[in-house]
Scaffold this active site. Structure first.
Site, PDB file in Angstrom:
ATOM      1  N   GLY A  89       0.695  -1.118  -0.014  1.00  0.00           N
ATOM      2  CA  GLY A  89       0.064   0.040  -0.250  1.00  0.00           C
ATOM      3  C   GLY A  89       0.871   1.154  -0.134  1.00  0.00           C
ATOM      4  O   GLY A  89       1.843   1.242  -0.846  1.00  0.00           O
ATOM      5  N   SER A 122       5.509  -5.405  -1.257  1.00  0.00           N
ATOM      6  CA  SER A 122       5.735  -3.881  -1.783  1.00  0.00           C
ATOM      7  C   SER A 122       5.895  -2.991  -0.721  1.00  0.00           C
ATOM      8  O   SER A 122       7.314  -3.177  -0.146  1.00  0.00           O
ATOM      9  CB  SER A 122       4.356  -3.591  -2.330  1.00  0.00           C
ATOM     10  OG  SER A 122       4.279  -2.310  -2.659  1.00  0.00           O
ATOM     11  N   ALA A 123       5.224  -2.449   0.111  1.00  0.00           N
ATOM     12  CA  ALA A 123       5.403  -1.168   1.238  1.00  0.00           C
ATOM     13  C   ALA A 123       5.975  -2.130   2.285  1.00  0.00           C
ATOM     14  O   ALA A 123       6.920  -1.781   2.993  1.00  0.00           O
ATOM     15  CB  ALA A 123       4.308  -0.628   1.692  1.00  0.00           C
ATOM     16  N   HIS A 159       8.506  -2.762  -7.381  1.00  0.00           N
ATOM     17  CA  HIS A 159       7.923  -2.107  -8.601  1.00  0.00           C
ATOM     18  C   HIS A 159       9.106  -1.661  -9.362  1.00  0.00           C
ATOM     19  O   HIS A 159       8.561  -0.679 -10.278  1.00  0.00           O
ATOM     20  CB  HIS A 159       6.736  -1.285  -8.270  1.00  0.00           C
ATOM     21  CG  HIS A 159       5.723  -1.780  -7.204  1.00  0.00           C
ATOM     22  ND1 HIS A 159       4.790  -2.940  -7.601  1.00  0.00           N
ATOM     23  CD2 HIS A 159       5.568  -1.370  -6.157  1.00  0.00           C
ATOM     24  CE1 HIS A 159       3.989  -2.929  -6.358  1.00  0.00           C
ATOM     25  NE2 HIS A 159       4.604  -2.311  -5.429  1.00  0.00           N
ATOM     26  N   GLU A 175       8.648  -6.233 -10.562  1.00  0.00           N
ATOM     27  CA  GLU A 175       7.517  -6.875 -10.404  1.00  0.00           C
ATOM     28  C   GLU A 175       7.829  -8.428 -10.557  1.00  0.00           C
ATOM     29  O   GLU A 175       8.098  -8.637 -11.849  1.00  0.00           O
ATOM     30  CB  GLU A 175       6.207  -6.316 -10.899  1.00  0.00           C
ATOM     31  CG  GLU A 175       5.939  -4.965 -10.493  1.00  0.00           C
ATOM     32  CD  GLU A 175       4.567  -4.399 -10.880  1.00  0.00           C
ATOM     33  OE1 GLU A 175       3.835  -5.250 -11.519  1.00  0.00           O
ATOM     34  OE2 GLU A 175       4.110  -3.409 -10.125  1.00  0.00           O
TER      35      GLU A 175
END
Length: 218
Positions: A89, A122-123, A159, A175
């Site tokens: 997120g 991700s985060a 990413h 990714e």
């Protein structure tokens, strides 16, 4: 106890479902000893819906999932956790919430001292590093510090995309790529390459299966 980390660039790969592209790696990582995973959904605004999505996915893989945002005492929830998964997120929102709930130090202690398995996406991979300075996210809120949980001695840019000619953008995990850390050994997994940037040296393309253990001694 040795640290065990699975740091994923992205939760969803084009054409697939939530965590589908790395499902096999997740089940190998947590194995059969882990029964329940503590989820940290702070990076998204709708934490109830986010938890529902993660809970359904983890149950399909054979794991129960508890969310730290549902706990009366988040610090105690981390202290009791068998395993930790921090979802993706907004990295700024995530790190601020970790600080607000006094979880940065406790997560670091559980992972580095107690050997609790840590998965980030991700985060969640960003905050496992030294700082969040390599995030692509917009600073919608400001944490008290950009210093992150510090489970590895380097930064990651999830990413990662190819920069345009002449750009000085610093990169990282494309990714579809994952980084597995077990003790003092780090291995690039997944279907995509990664790019390593070291100050003063040319960028290096890394293939899946590459041994990146040298990064843990930085």
């Amino acid at each position: 106890m040795e640290r065990r980390l699975l740091l994923v660039s992205n939760s969803t790969l084009h054409g697939g479902g939530y965590l589908e592209h790395c499902q096999r790696d997740i089940t190998r990582f947590f194995g059969r000893d882990v029964k329940r995973v503590l989820f940290v959904p702070y990076a998204l605004h709708d934490q109830d819906a986010y938890t529902g999505t993660a809970r359904d996915k983890f149950r399909s893989m054979g794991y129960e999932l508890d969310s730290v945002h549902e706990a009366q005492d988040p610090v105690d929830a981390v202290r009791r956790a068998e395993a930790i998964f921090i979802g993706g997120g907004n990295t700024f929102r995530l790190l601020k919430s970790l600080y607000d709930n006094q979880l940065v130090t406790e997560i670091r202690r559980r992972v580095l001292e107690d050997g609790v398995p840590y998965m980030g996406s991700s985060a969640g991979s960003n905050v496992a590093t030294v700082t969040i300075s390599t995030t692509n996210d917009m600073p919608i809120v400001f944490p008290p510090s950009f210093s992150a949980v510090g489970l590895v001695p380097f930064n990651i840019n999830p990413h990662y995309q190819e920069p345009p000619p002449g750009s000085r953008h610093m990169g990282g995990l494309r990714e579809g790529s994952l980084l597995l850390v077990e003790g003092n050994r780090a291995t690039l997994l997944g279907t995509s390459r990664a790019r390593l940037f070291t100050r003063g040296e040319p960028a290096v393309e890394l293939q899946p299966g590459s041994d990146l253990s040298f990064l843990l001694t930085c």
